[in-house]
Design a protein around this motif. Structure first.
Motif, PDB file in Angstrom:
ATOM      1  N   PRO A 219      81.123  16.149  67.555  1.00 16.97           N
ATOM      2  CA  PRO A 219      79.496  16.312  66.590  1.00 16.97           C
ATOM      3  C   PRO A 219      79.495  16.433  65.844  1.00 16.97           C
ATOM      4  CG  PRO A 219      79.887  15.504  69.342  1.00 16.97           C
ATOM      5  CD  PRO A 219      80.915  16.188  68.987  1.00 16.97           C
ATOM      6  N   TRP A 221      77.593  17.588  62.641  1.00 18.33           N
ATOM      7  CA  TRP A 221      76.114  16.577  62.469  1.00 18.33           C
ATOM      8  C   TRP A 221      76.120  17.376  60.607  1.00 18.33           C
ATOM      9  CZ3 TRP A 221      72.232  13.282  64.898  1.00 18.33           C
ATOM     10  CH2 TRP A 221      72.667  13.652  66.294  1.00 18.33           C
ATOM     11  N   VAL A 461      68.372  12.851  60.361  1.00 17.90           N
ATOM     12  CA  VAL A 461      70.067  13.216  60.299  1.00 17.90           C
ATOM     13  C   VAL A 461      70.225  14.698  60.958  1.00 17.90           C
ATOM     14  CG1 VAL A 461      70.645  11.954  58.564  1.00 17.90           C
ATOM     15  CG2 VAL A 461      69.752  14.306  57.909  1.00 17.90           C
ATOM     16  N   MET A 462      69.162  15.225  61.659  1.00 19.98           N
ATOM     17  CA  MET A 462      69.222  16.505  62.131  1.00 19.98           C
ATOM     18  C   MET A 462      69.493  16.043  63.509  1.00 19.98           C
ATOM     19  SD  MET A 462      68.812  19.073  59.413  1.00 19.98           S
ATOM     20  CE  MET A 462      70.013  17.147  58.539  1.00 19.98           C
ATOM     21  N   PRO A 463      71.051  16.940  64.612  1.00 16.79           N
ATOM     22  CA  PRO A 463      70.434  16.727  65.814  1.00 16.79           C
ATOM     23  C   PRO A 463      69.009  17.005  66.628  1.00 16.79           C
ATOM     24  CG  PRO A 463      70.801  18.788  65.281  1.00 16.79           C
ATOM     25  CD  PRO A 463      70.942  17.953  63.918  1.00 16.79           C
ATOM     26  N   PHE A 484      77.935  16.803  54.578  1.00 10.11           N
ATOM     27  CA  PHE A 484      78.111  16.843  55.832  1.00 10.11           C
ATOM     28  C   PHE A 484      77.826  18.789  55.733  1.00 10.11           C
ATOM     29  CE2 PHE A 484      78.515  13.232  57.767  1.00 10.11           C
ATOM     30  CZ  PHE A 484      78.195  12.989  58.567  1.00 10.11           C
ATOM     31  N   GLY A 564      70.249   8.118  64.209  1.00 10.49           N
ATOM     32  CA  GLY A 564      71.373   9.802  63.556  1.00 10.49           C
ATOM     33  C   GLY A 564      72.521   9.367  62.915  1.00 10.49           C
ATOM     34  N   ARG A 566      77.224  10.332  62.385  1.00 12.09           N
ATOM     35  CA  ARG A 566      77.391  12.208  62.745  1.00 12.09           C
ATOM     36  C   ARG A 566      79.026  11.936  62.564  1.00 12.09           C
ATOM     37  NH1 ARG A 566      73.769  10.714  66.585  1.00 12.09           N
ATOM     38  NH2 ARG A 566      75.242   9.322  67.240  1.00 12.09           N
TER      39      ARG A 566
END
Length: 998
Positions: A219, A221, A461-463, A484, A564, A566
């Motif tokens: 994964p 991010w 959009v951050m983990p 990305f 999210g 990813r």
């Protein structure tokens, strides 16, 4: 024990698979287009424990397999249909003793040939073997006891991604429940699977166990949301597979296909108005179009190539649109948009009175003529000149039968006039027409207004972040461009909360800067996901490559919350053993982007690029293998690539330039590079058994090439006689100097390979052929007047008037010149004459750097890296570009620096900085001896390590002390011999540390 399980007590554990399974499918079609089919098998495991379990599986074309709802893996690896690759997955940890278990498989059958797939037929073969005490306890294989259903969530009329790839994804989450992979969960029309036959049946006459490990799924991010826009889409967009309509049998190959014909549609307007007809991706066979008798040549339309737009007037009622086609294509398809300031409906001229809203809105006439072109065959035809292969598309009465009808159709202005040609008119099948081209909707808008990105949305959009609400705008869609931070390759994952029916369109691209976005013309790099109600997630089934992902939310009835986005980075599982650092941070960055490029282009084979093609180009992989040896040290993937090539001998004895592929194309140099790569692999690994097995294949193709020598003793080939993307003279028929020179070098490499394989006598014969060819080159291809090697001699005997650096570099590198001629070439290489065609790609730079190393010009090589790769870094590149922006031929737009922004043939610094500046090289077959010969090249210090094929690594660090002294530290395994060579005129101190010594 469950009565459905087959007992195998007493059998020894097989080294391969002892197949009891059958090939299975569902439905009656022998080959179906873009079919997504689900298979399931429920079974009960016994109460007693078991030692291990393995699932062997393959499918035509691709599969995703689940065990008890857990995604286990994807596959199979690309392979020739007659050598079908089969994966083996360990599954014991997912099975539940004494309970019902489920194996579920999603199979995607392409139904069309691509650049990495040759058309077979739809099928699944899988077998679970459970072992106890080292013996098989029971087996479950695919048979009629499996259940199957079409996956109703995927649309089969999705667009082709490109001629190199298969189809985009269009998935409707409301139409199918992902719980189908879980125990005892069935929905839809599940039927008994149909048994096709036993392993060994046609077309999969052998099933070969894969020797490669599964690819990674890591994964990754994003780093930020780059921009937010409120966008208004154009009214109507479509995708048409015109090639499959005009030439239905062309699905069986990926060769260029020429055709002549027409496409028709009726645009029904509710009142008079203005509008635009657009082709956002261009379309090479399109030469002219008409609306209500008004004509327009494609070259007269607006828009920066390849985009083309025609501003038109619509009258109230029916407006007849026709597209005139006379050209060639591989299979990329036609993207078409129709926009208007009035309400319009698009319908087929054959269904003007119909209420079939789901019917195809397009019809066609043709083909009046077709032509399949194969570059290495004598298959010329009068039509070849007309359909765009040679640039002329002015047709006359000699072109084909039916020319009179073809000309008369240019005068048709209304549907009523078209009715007199009803006997020729036929509707496009619905599976060849896709409504809503996501690519067109992504690159062409009525309006697009930038808005500030809310901080809350940036966090989304951050983990491990909280959800962010996607802003909505009345009457408009919301577009996010997500960065990305670097190029990636793999599978998109979305997680969001949305109302049912919300459309989420994704479009990946590689480059943007200062308001410019480089759209992926020639590649429909998109995905459409239609939401069900509530919190949901989706993992893409189709591989893509990009840095930036445009996510457009359309038609949401309430706010959408983004949880999210990813990317599952997927590549060959490799450790980053190689290292390089030095006193110049720019070179460090150049080495890093070379490493990352190579990683992204290592899948089940080396591939040219992760976005546009994902194709195993045979010649590219020679250089890619060398970079990999120094950065990652993987050898299995190199061996696999080399072994795939001879499978193309049924297409051509000269071996194809990309395999396994439906495009039967030959670049002679690519075959030569493959033969050299075979020899280099043996030299690198010491694998003499491989030498014995591959030598007959090398001998086979080179013998056929020697059969193409003309009366002068020169190679005269029809083929794609390519070396570099630059305006050098390399015609498709004639004597091309660079490939004659490379053949000389290849014959000598083959001679050495033959010796190692135990066929020394045959090797001597090849070396002698090489010397005769060298003499012929010097006799016929050197110009005394120009004091240089000519690029070529054309098929008509005309000597080329082009002089290029490419030809001089290759002639020097391959040892063609001697004496004064060699000295002349050395001067050219050190100071390229401005009048010569200059190097146009990093691929060609690889050979240039080899020549500079041969000359001992290491500092000049490093300076060239700083210049050419430095401009990539200057433009925020995280991977190496396919081309240099030196020539107008390399770009259609001044802002477009290259086509592909990630191309493994370009990663030369990953090899040369380790092999030459760091100075680590093999001194004997299989790296039994190591040579450390650092070349400071204007640097103050350097350090790093190089992986060894037998395991372990060589670590080197050097630093300049004073004017000409070198402090050198080497660390290597104790059992290796070591030669240290300091640069001429240098002295210094050396410390050697042996690993594993007492």
């Amino acid at each position: 024990m469950n009565g459905n399980l087959q007992h195998n007590a007493g059998l020894a554990k097989p080294s391969g698979v002892q197949w009891q399974a059958r090939w299975i499918w569902g439905g009656l079609e022998e080959s179906s287009r873009n079919e997504w089919r689900c298979f399931r098998r429920d079974f009960t495991m016994p109460e007693e424990g078991f030692e291990s379990a393995a699932l062997s599986i393959t499918a035509d074309s691709r599969y995703i397999v689940y065990v008890n709802g857990v995604r286990l893996g994807r596959g199979p690896n690309r392979s020739w249909t007659f050598e079908q690759s089969c994966d083996k997955h360990e599954v014991g940890y997912l099975l539940r003793a004494g309970a019902t278990n489920t194996i579920a498989v999603l199979v995607m059958h392409f139904g069309v040939a691509t650049f990495s797939y040759t058309l077979g037929r739809p099928g699944l073969l899988a077998q679970l073997d459970v072992f106890q005490d080292g013996n098989p306890a029971f087996t479950i294989g695919t048979d009629r006891n499996w259940r199957t259903s079409i996956h109703e969530g995927y649309e089969r009329h999705a667009s082709r991604m490109s001629c190199q790839l298969a189809f985009t994804e269009r998935v409707d989450a409301e139409r199918w429940d992902e719980a189908w992979t879980i125990v005892s969960c069935l929905q839809g029309s599940w039927l008994e699977a149909r048994e096709l036959g036993e392993p060994g049946m046609e077309p999969w006459t052998t099933v070969v166990p894969s020797e490669l490990p599964p690819l990674t799924e890591e994964p990754m991010w994003p780093v930020r949301i780059r921009s937010l826009h409120a966008v208004e889409p154009v009214a109507h967009t479509f995708y048409l597979d015109v090639r499959a309509f005009m030439a239905p049998d062309s699905i069986r190959h990926a060769n260029p296909m020429g055709y002549v014909g027409y496409v028709y549609a009726v645009i029904r307007a509710d009142r008079d108005g203005r509008g635009t007809i657009g082709f956002p991706n261009g379309y090479s066979p399109l030469i002219q179009l008409g609306l209500n008798g008004n004509l327009c040549r494609v070259g007269e339309m607006d828009g920066v190539s390849p985009e083309r737009y025609w501003n038109v007037s619509f009258k109230q009622g029916d407006n007849l649109l026709w597209l005139q086609l006379a050209g060639s294509e591989h299979g990329q398809g036609l993207h078409l948009g129709i926009d208007a300031d009035v309400n319009v409906e698009i319908c087929s001229p054959t269904k003007l009175e119909s209420s079939q809203h789901d019917a195809s809105p397009f019809a066609g006439i043709g083909p009046f003529a077709t032509f399949e072109w194969i570059d290495h065959q004598d298959n010329t035809s009068p039509l070849m000149d007309y359909v765009g292969f040679h640039g002329s598309r002015e047709l006359d009465e000699q072109a084909f039968a039916g020319y009179d009808d073809y000309k008369q159709l240019q005068q048709v202005a209304t549907a009523a006039e078209l009715a007199s040609f009803a006997h020729l008119l036929r509707d496009f099948p619905t599976e060849l027409v896709g409504r809503d081209s996501v690519f067109a909707l992504s690159v062409w808008h009525r309006s697009r207004q930038e808005r500030p990105v809310p901080y809350e949305l940036q966090q989304a959009v951050m983990p491990n972040a909280l959800a962010g609400t996607v802003p909505s705008y009345e009457g408009k869609d919301t577009e996010l461009i997500i960065d990305f931070g670097r190029e990636l390759s793999g599978y998109i994952e979305l997680e969001l909360d949305a109302p049912a029916g919300t459309i989420v369109d994704c479009y990946g691209f590689e480059y943007m800067a200062s308001g410019f976005r480089q759209d992926t013309y020639g590649l429909d790099n998109t995905l459409r996901y239609r939401c069900k109600e509530g919190r949901q997630s989706y993992t893409s089934a189709v591989r893509r490559g990009f840095r930036y992902l445009m996510v457009t939310v359309r038609g949401a009835a309430r706010p959408v919350k983004l949880h999210g986005v990813r990317m599952l980075q997927s590549n060959y599982p490799i450790a980053e053993i190689g290292r390089f650092q030095c006193s110049d941070p720019l070179l460090d960055r150049i080495w890093e982007i070379s490493k990352h490029t190579t990683r992204l282009c290592m899948e089940d084979t080396f591939v040219d690029c992760p976005a546009y093609e994902q194709t195993f180009w045979v010649g590219d992989s020679r250089n890619e293998a060398l970079v990999n040896y120094y950065v990652f040290g993987a050898t299995d993937i190199v061996k696999r690539c080399l072994q795939l090539v001879p499978g193309s001998r049924e297409q051509s004895p000269f071996y194809a330039d990309q395999v396994p592929s439906g495009w039967s194309s030959v670049i002679p140099n690519w075959t030569f590079f493959w033969a050299k790569a075979c020899a280099e692999y043996v030299e690198h690994t010491g694998d003499r058994e491989f030498a014995k097995s591959i030598w007959p294949h090398v001998k086979f193709t080179l013998t056929h090439y020697l059969g193409k020598l003309d009366d002068r003793g020169l190679l005269h080939m029809k083929g794609w006689n390519l070396l570099d993307w630059a305006p050098i003279d390399q015609p498709g028929d004639g004597v091309v100097t660079h490939q004659n020179a490379i053949l000389v070098s290849t014959l000598h490499s083959a001679s050495e390979l033959a010796r190692i394989a135990g066929s020394a006598e045959e090797g001597v014969s090849f070396a002698e052929e090489g010397e005769r060819l060298r003499a012929a080159i010097n006799e016929h291809l050197w110009s005394e007047t120009e004091q240089a090697y000519l690029d070529c001699i054309h098929a008509d005997g005309r000597a080329s008037d082009v002089l290029s650096m490419q030809t001089q570099v290759v002639a020097y590198l391959c040892g063609i010149a001697a004496g004064d001629r060699a000295l002349t070439l050395e001067r050219y290489i050190i100071a390229p004459p401005p009048s010569f065609v200059q190097i146009g790609s990093p691929f060609m730079s690889f050979f240039y750097y080899e020549a500079l190393v041969k000359l001992g010009q290491h500092e000049l090589m490093v300076q060239d890296m700083r210049k050419h790769y430095g401009q990539m870094v200057e433009h925020d590149a995280t991977t190496c570009w396919e081309m240099y922006p030196n020539f107008a031929e390399n770009r259609a737009n001044p802002d477009q620096l290259t086509r592909s922004h990630c191309h493994a043939w370009s990663a030369a610094p990953g090899y040369f900085l380790g092999a030459n500046v760091l100075g680590v090289r093999s001194g004997a077959e299989g790296w039994k001896r190591v040579v450390v010969a650092p070349q400071p090249s204007g640097l103050a210090w350097a350090r790093g390590c190089v992986p060894l094929p037998q395991g372990g690594q060589v670590e080197v660090a050097w630093r300049i002390i004073g004017d000409s002294a070198l402090d050198l530290h080497v660390r290597l395994p104790a059992d290796l011999e070591l030669d240290i060579e300091l640069p001429e005129g240098w002295n210094g101190t050396t410390k050697v540390e042996r690993i594993g010594s007492s």
